[in-house]
Motif scaffolding. Structure first.
Motif, PDB file in Angstrom:
ATOM      1  N   VAL A  58       0.852  -1.198   0.000  1.00  0.00           N
ATOM      2  CA  VAL A  58       0.000   0.000   0.000  1.00  0.00           C
ATOM      3  C   VAL A  58       0.879   1.237   0.000  1.00  0.00           C
ATOM      4  O   VAL A  58       0.636   2.181  -0.757  1.00  0.00           O
ATOM      5  CB  VAL A  58      -0.958  -0.007   1.216  1.00  0.00           C
ATOM      6  N   ASN A  59       1.899   1.233   0.821  1.00  0.00           N
ATOM      7  CA  ASN A  59       2.787   2.390   0.904  1.00  0.00           C
ATOM      8  C   ASN A  59       3.464   2.679  -0.429  1.00  0.00           C
ATOM      9  O   ASN A  59       3.597   3.830  -0.828  1.00  0.00           O
ATOM     10  CB  ASN A  59       3.824   2.165   2.005  1.00  0.00           C
ATOM     11  N   LEU A  71       0.624   3.927  -3.207  1.00  0.00           N
ATOM     12  CA  LEU A  71      -0.116   5.169  -3.005  1.00  0.00           C
ATOM     13  C   LEU A  71       0.701   6.343  -3.531  1.00  0.00           C
ATOM     14  O   LEU A  71       1.758   6.666  -3.004  1.00  0.00           O
ATOM     15  CB  LEU A  71      -0.423   5.371  -1.518  1.00  0.00           C
ATOM     16  N   ARG A 125      -1.374  11.252  -0.888  1.00  0.00           N
ATOM     17  CA  ARG A 125      -0.434  11.031   0.208  1.00  0.00           C
ATOM     18  C   ARG A 125      -0.686  11.950   1.384  1.00  0.00           C
ATOM     19  O   ARG A 125      -0.163  11.735   2.463  1.00  0.00           O
ATOM     20  CB  ARG A 125       1.003  11.183  -0.292  1.00  0.00           C
ATOM     21  N   ILE A 179      -6.190  11.026   2.693  1.00  0.00           N
ATOM     22  CA  ILE A 179      -6.384   9.660   3.165  1.00  0.00           C
ATOM     23  C   ILE A 179      -7.568   9.584   4.124  1.00  0.00           C
ATOM     24  O   ILE A 179      -8.382   8.656   4.038  1.00  0.00           O
ATOM     25  CB  ILE A 179      -5.099   9.105   3.796  1.00  0.00           C
ATOM     26  N   TYR A 225      -7.071   2.046   2.347  1.00  0.00           N
ATOM     27  CA  TYR A 225      -6.952   3.377   2.943  1.00  0.00           C
ATOM     28  C   TYR A 225      -6.680   3.314   4.438  1.00  0.00           C
ATOM     29  O   TYR A 225      -6.011   4.190   4.991  1.00  0.00           O
ATOM     30  CB  TYR A 225      -8.178   4.228   2.615  1.00  0.00           C
ATOM     31  N   SER A 239      -3.089   2.826   4.556  1.00  0.00           N
ATOM     32  CA  SER A 239      -2.452   4.102   4.202  1.00  0.00           C
ATOM     33  C   SER A 239      -2.393   5.032   5.402  1.00  0.00           C
ATOM     34  O   SER A 239      -1.380   5.689   5.653  1.00  0.00           O
ATOM     35  CB  SER A 239      -3.227   4.796   3.076  1.00  0.00           C
ATOM     36  N   ASN A 290       0.236   3.869   7.723  1.00  0.00           N
ATOM     37  CA  ASN A 290       1.564   4.220   7.218  1.00  0.00           C
ATOM     38  C   ASN A 290       1.921   5.661   7.541  1.00  0.00           C
ATOM     39  O   ASN A 290       3.024   5.941   8.003  1.00  0.00           O
ATOM     40  CB  ASN A 290       1.641   3.984   5.708  1.00  0.00           C
TER      41      ASN A 290
END
Length: 134
Positions: free
Chosen positions: A13-14, A17, A21, A26, A102, A105, A108
């Protein structure tokens, strides 16, 4: 092994994306994906008809001293009947997967590990069991 799957998912995912960002992007995408899940569930009832909602007031026993939590669990209803058809199941899985994207995300950006969060929540549920009353 399971932690590797979670970590791989979160790392993927990181890496994938690109456009969204910003924490604001997000957060709003996460909220939007939740709304899309809710809409997909509603469409199983209103559009497809594979599920039905039969809602009514949850009847609680008058004297809760006489009822243990296990029997109370069986008295409360989900208000759902039917089963999701293959098409609705595919849509729901896709929307929930999008939501997980998400959520990962957000983890992260906040430097949180999704697997660690899952383990902590599992420990809370396992420790409190039915007494978590969620």
């Amino acid at each position: 092994m399971k932690d590797v799957i979670f970590d791989d998912f979160q790392n993927s995912v990181n890496e994938s994306l690109l456009r969204h960002r910003s924490i604001l992007d997000i957060m709003t995408k996460l909220q939007e994906s939740e709304a899309r899940i809710n809409r997909a569930v509603a469409k199983t009832v209103t559009n497809c008809g594979c599920m039905q909602v039969e809602a009514k007031k949850q009847e609680m026993p008058l004297h809760t001293d006489d009822v243990d939590i296990e029997s109370l669990k069986h008295q409360l209803q989900t208000h759902l009947s039917g089963t999701t058809c293959e098409n609705c199941r595919d849509v729901l899985e896709r929307e929930i997967g999008n939501h997980m994207f998400y959520l990962a995300s957000l983890c992260n950006l906040l430097d949180l590990n999704l697997y660690d969060i899952l383990l902590k929540e599992y420990d809370r549920i396992d420790t409190l069991g039915k007494f978590s009353l969620r």
